[in-house]
Design an enzyme around this catalytic site. Sequence first.
Site, PDB file in Angstrom:
ATOM      1  N   GLY A 251      -6.842   1.624  -1.243  1.00 13.75           N
ATOM      2  CA  GLY A 251      -6.457   2.325  -2.467  1.00 13.75           C
ATOM      3  C   GLY A 251      -7.284   1.899  -3.660  1.00 13.75           C
ATOM      4  O   GLY A 251      -7.681   2.721  -4.494  1.00 13.75           O
ATOM      5  N   ASP A 252      -7.569   0.601  -3.753  1.00 14.60           N
ATOM      6  CA  ASP A 252      -8.412   0.097  -4.841  1.00 14.60           C
ATOM      7  C   ASP A 252      -9.820   0.678  -4.738  1.00 14.60           C
ATOM      8  O   ASP A 252     -10.449   1.009  -5.745  1.00 14.60           O
ATOM      9  CB  ASP A 252      -8.494  -1.429  -4.778  1.00 14.60           C
ATOM     10  CG  ASP A 252      -7.124  -2.080  -4.660  1.00 14.60           C
ATOM     11  OD1 ASP A 252      -6.182  -1.575  -5.274  1.00 14.60           O
ATOM     12  OD2 ASP A 252      -7.015  -3.094  -3.946  1.00 14.60           O
TER      13      ASP A 252
END
Length: 301
Positions: A251-252
């Site tokens: 996600g990052d």
Amino acid sequence: MIYTVTFNPAIDYVVRMEKDLLPGMTNRSSSEEVYYGGKGINVSMVLSELGLKSTALGFIAGFTGRAIDEGCKEAGIDTDFIQLKEGISRINVKLKATEETEINAQGPKIDEAAQKELFDRLSKLVKGDVLILAGSIPNSLPDDVYEKILSMLDGKGIEFVVDATKDLLTNVLKYHPFLIKPNNFELGEIVGKVLNTDDEIYEGALKLQEMGARNVLISMAGDGAMLVDEEGKRYRIGVPKGTVRNSVGAGDSMVAGFVAGYMKEKDYGTALKMGTAAGSATAFSDGLAKAADIEKLYSTL
């Protein structure tokens, strides 16, 4: 300049085992790896791979904190961490065998003087800067720390990117962040219903825009992602083919890819593709995505 904030950085100590963990017994590893992590640091790492400089802010402590600082610098990231007087930065142990087991440490206490120092450094941001806030906050910080940061910087022409959940996210929407990135389940929790279809996810994103968000990027794991831009236009993308090896940092990486894609091309479609490629490249790797893997996957989307 791009700034990322990681309130509770960590060394991720990954231990791979051929057999599952046997409690109460001596277990042997087959290999070990060390990564310097925390959601903001992950974003900075992937931005660096994509050729964008950033400065990593946050709190570090002890010998582990110094190792995190050095590891970030070796990866080409500028750092401006605040060194705490007591404690050590976290070591998170991740055991990977047939099953995965994680032990995440608590981290050092962040006192009021250190908190003030962070706010002093953030107050120096200027128009055109990008501030990325990602992840949960440690117990020693106030629950409204995200809100306080955005309130202090509101009206200065700074672009905010927020990757958080529940109240941490909804309480900052009034400051009109440039980008937020809930997944479809988190979006459903916020709007109070299970979102099963693209149309329902789109309607949920519009509700967050009514609350103040500008661009809403919704990740949906193997089902791809959706972007609703600040004009209400919907973009939909699938995921490239590959074998998922790792969920940590995906996600990052998507946030980093989106920011990099948009800053380079000023086009939301390109940003969504780059975000999807970066997130997938991390998911298909043992660690965070590398530039060559991102570009290869980007070309398939």
